[in-house]
Motif scaffolding. Structure first.
Motif: not given
Length: 322
Positions: A136, A140, A143, A281, A285
């Motif tokens: 994850l 981040g 993205w 995004k 997210y």
């Protein structure tokens, strides 16, 4: 520690400030510890240590070489300008690398201490959940690298570094998977001598693909060469790990997570207007973070765990125990 260049916007690490600190620490260590102990050489233990650690020296050296080959060949073939932009992308990935290395530093001692003492299912659960969490964070970085670079620089050429970040971040994420596999190899002691072959083959693949791809695809080619070489290296390390102990990772799940992160990391390439893509995004997210957080709390009751840890750090309790 950092010397900046106003013309290129690229920063390099200077070691001349670190050297005096190292010397001072060495002197302090000598007078604080060494003079108070009598040292002798345990040749049997030394032989065992050398048998374990010597094969790791070329392994580590080749691993470092593998991390810079793509940028060196990119500079040799296309020049310093594009390499500078590529370097910025590598610096973005460095933030992720710091996190994974921090995790490795804390998890490795626990793994060595608890392997064969704690149920393998529990160890695998920790590894799987941690791999998802690190993934994850990788997402981040992939993205939102454009937004971060846009805020940090008004140089459009440097902002273009975001294009290479998703590919590079996947390479380092795969390296992290290899480091997890290496835990059992390092624990077994007898298989460390084979790890050098993983980085050696990785270096050969990186050089070969970089020479083939950079001229045609530029920095994209260098990033892809790095990703492929890391993937092959990790695959070899998984084989060595499988043979080293009876511990079995959740291989299928880890590969599935890697593929999902690989696919999702390319969301920034979707041809949408920036503001709409940013909303997508950010919303997606935050949703992933919330789902992951709720799952972690359900599995480990994080709040109570933190309270327990804080209670253990209570100075009054510590003084009473002493």
């Amino acid at each position: 520690f950092f010397n900046g260049s106003a013309t290129t916007g690229i920063y390099t690490l200077s070691l001349h400030d670190a050297l005096p600190i190292s010397i001072m620490f060495s002197l302090y260590s000598y007078f604080r510890f060494f003079v108070k102990f009598k040292f002798r050489v345990n040749w049997k233990l030394l032989k065992s240590c050398l048998y374990y650690s010597l094969p790791l020296i070329p392994y580590a050296f080749l691993g470092k070489a593998q991390g810079i080959i793509d940028s060196l060949l990119l500079n040799a073939q296309l020049g310093a300008e594009i390499t500078g932009v590529y370097y910025i992308a590598m610096m973005m990935v460095l933030f992720f690398s710091v996190l994974k290395e921090s995790f490795n530093s804390s998890f490795t001692p626990w793994f060595f201490q608890n392997l064969n003492k704690v149920a393998n299912s529990y160890i695998n659960k920790l590894i799987d959940i941690s791999y998802i969490g690190i993934g994850l964070f990788a997402l981040g970085v992939a993205w939102f690298s454009y937004e971060v670079l846009y805020l940090l620089s008004n140089n459009e050429a440097l902002i273009e570094a975001w294009k290479y970040t998703p590919i590079l971040i996947n390479g380092i994420y795969i390296v992290f998977l290899g480091q997890l596999f290496n835990l059992t190899t390092l624990y077994s002691k007898n298989y460390t001598k084979y790890l050098v072959f993983s980085t050696l083959i990785g270096v050969i693949i990186n050089v070969t693909l970089s020479l083939l791809l950079i001229k045609q695809y530029g920095a994209y080619g260098a990033a892809v060469a790095s990703l492929v070489s890391y993937t092959v290296m990790t695959f070899i390390q998984s084989i060595i790990s499988y043979r080293s102990t009876t511990f079995r990772f959740n291989y299928k799940l880890l590969v599935l997570i890697s593929i999902i992160v690989l696919i999702l990391s390319y969301v920034p390439y979707v041809p949408l207007e920036w503001k709409y893509l940013f909303i997508v995004k950010l919303s997606f997210y935050l949703g992933l973070i919330i789902i992951y957080g709720r799952y972690i709390h359900k599995e480990f009751n994080v709040f109570n765990l933190l309270l327990t840890k804080l209670h253990s750090l209570n100075p009054n309790k510590w003084n009473n125990e002493r």
